[in-house]
Design an enzyme around this catalytic site. Sequence first.
Site, PDB file in Angstrom:
ATOM      1  N   SER A 123      49.529  37.154  39.767  1.00  0.00           N
ATOM      2  CA  SER A 123      48.280  37.849  40.089  1.00  0.00           C
ATOM      3  C   SER A 123      48.304  39.358  39.942  1.00  0.00           C
ATOM      4  O   SER A 123      47.263  40.002  40.068  1.00  0.00           O
ATOM      5  CB  SER A 123      47.833  37.506  41.518  1.00  0.00           C
ATOM      6  N   SER A 142      44.728  37.192  40.341  1.00  0.00           N
ATOM      7  CA  SER A 142      43.659  37.491  41.277  1.00  0.00           C
ATOM      8  C   SER A 142      43.453  38.977  41.560  1.00  0.00           C
ATOM      9  O   SER A 142      42.411  39.354  42.091  1.00  0.00           O
ATOM     10  CB  SER A 142      43.921  36.770  42.605  1.00  0.00           C
ATOM     11  N   LYS A 154      43.996  46.272  46.836  1.00  0.00           N
ATOM     12  CA  LYS A 154      43.433  44.921  46.764  1.00  0.00           C
ATOM     13  C   LYS A 154      42.937  44.504  48.149  1.00  0.00           C
ATOM     14  O   LYS A 154      43.636  44.710  49.150  1.00  0.00           O
ATOM     15  CB  LYS A 154      44.512  43.951  46.281  1.00  0.00           C
TER      16      LYS A 154
END
Lengths: 484, 96
Positions: A177, A153, A78
């Site tokens: 997330s 996210s 990420k």
Amino acid sequence: MQLYELTIHEALAGLRAGSFSAVELTQAVLERIEHVESATGAYLHLAPQAALQVAARADQARADGQDGALLGIPLAIKDLICTQDMPTTCGSRILEGFMTPYDATVISRLRKAGAIILGKTNTDEFAMGSSTEASAYQLTHNPWDLTRVPGGSSGGSAAAVAAGECLGALGSDTGGSVRQPAAFCGVTGLKPTYGRVSRWGVVAYASSLDQVGTLAQDAQDCELLLSVIGGYDPNDATSSQLPLPASEESLEPNLRGMTLGLPKEFFAAGLQPGVEQAVRCAIETFSELGAEIVKVSLPHTRYAVPTYYLISTAEASANLARFDGIRYGKSAEKADDIWEVFRRTRSERFGPEVKRRIMLGTYALSAGYYDAYYKKAQQVRTLIKQDYDRAFETCTALLTPTSPTTAFKLGERIDDPLAMYLGDLCTLSLNLAGNCGISVPCGSADGLPVGLQILGNTYDEAAILKMARVYQQVTDWHRARPVL
Amino acid sequence: MQLAREQILHIAELAKLTLSDGETTLFSEQLSAILEYFTLLDELDTSEILPTAMVIEQRNVLREDVAGESLPAEVVMDQAPHAHGEHVAVKAILES
């Protein structure tokens, strides 16, 4: 079966048996990326040449008789986690072009174990979002239905795993997330206990809630990734000295002696019928595996959304004060004085969701409102934590849906921040309590994956990983893959 | 709970954000709706409840005070939008 479809543990077995090389495996994943990335938009940055070089070194090391927990395994990261010699943008224009000069602890541990870093995946700006639509750079599409969000996210990481664009990925979970995108994309996502994994080198959103998590095709892979990235780090004073859960090679399909609680507040009205049906079916499977199923109550669940958004935005408003255009990242050019540099840089380069949360958090911390909002939320946080502590006095783990709905349409909630916040109902309270949780695929509703959430006690990843692995021994939902 | 325009502008200044007219109106509406929903917490009497700032149990984590390795100055300065040698350059902060 294609090489890019292998789980991490299957790929390791193949590498160790000499069935294929790390270069061949990495090449297969890179070709898959070339084939599907324009549809998914999972990656913000790719480093194929560097990946192939590391793969060649992994093959050489293996030829020299060495091994590593992840030697030759291609992973995605990420873009909120610092990786040396690659950009780290956090999905924000304010960090456009920023090259991290060092590795986060989780990255240096992955590299030491022999992992190959393919690139950086898309995220809502500074991890503030539930759909990855708040990225300043691009949309990521759900591999199961390209008109839908991948969740967020960590939507880029979840989409990359689901689409075969990596064998596993790291994400971060502040309010769901990792778990929610894992559910939306039909992969397995683990949020470890707060303090289990070092946050050093992970760009801070809400420091008392942030935790690095793992996304992979199954729970065994999540367990393996945790065993590499987890554990005490002197650079993060909040990281725990407790030993990591011992990984068991094989497990009996038997959960006798476990008591699993169903918190009634998570099965309330508003649950999409197909989601409820899939989750109820999974609960039945746990019962057949010998677990005792009991009803429990977490009575303060309905207060988790306001509590979470007050605490997380307050912490975010302080954490994001460091982005001022002076020491790194982008800076506004046309400014007369230093205050104007700050204002212009931040106003021109933060996106709307980040501004909204900074404003909300600044308000909650401002003179005259602190007690009414921030302190109040911290007090309710105590009540939410006590709910969990009480439930775990009798239960080994709790079973809930990961999200009340399957993946929603791109654009559907973007203009209604409150509706977006309320969608996080099932995941937020766990971060407030600091406990661990995992989302595993447990069915399908109208062709979209449904996630079962298993919530565990503090530092009891061993129990939820065992449950998830045993469940995946007797079901095939985690094996379903989208057609791209 | 209605946030007036002046309040929005005051918060924006505290946060070092300059909002356009459109953003000011939008945030006034959206933040008001969000705060209205947050009044849900007022249902709870928390007068006797201690606040939780952190969920972990460690307190006062100490370590030896020894110098570690730092990043080279030129590597750090490479990141600054404006740098002179080993110094970050900013607009004047004192009046001459």
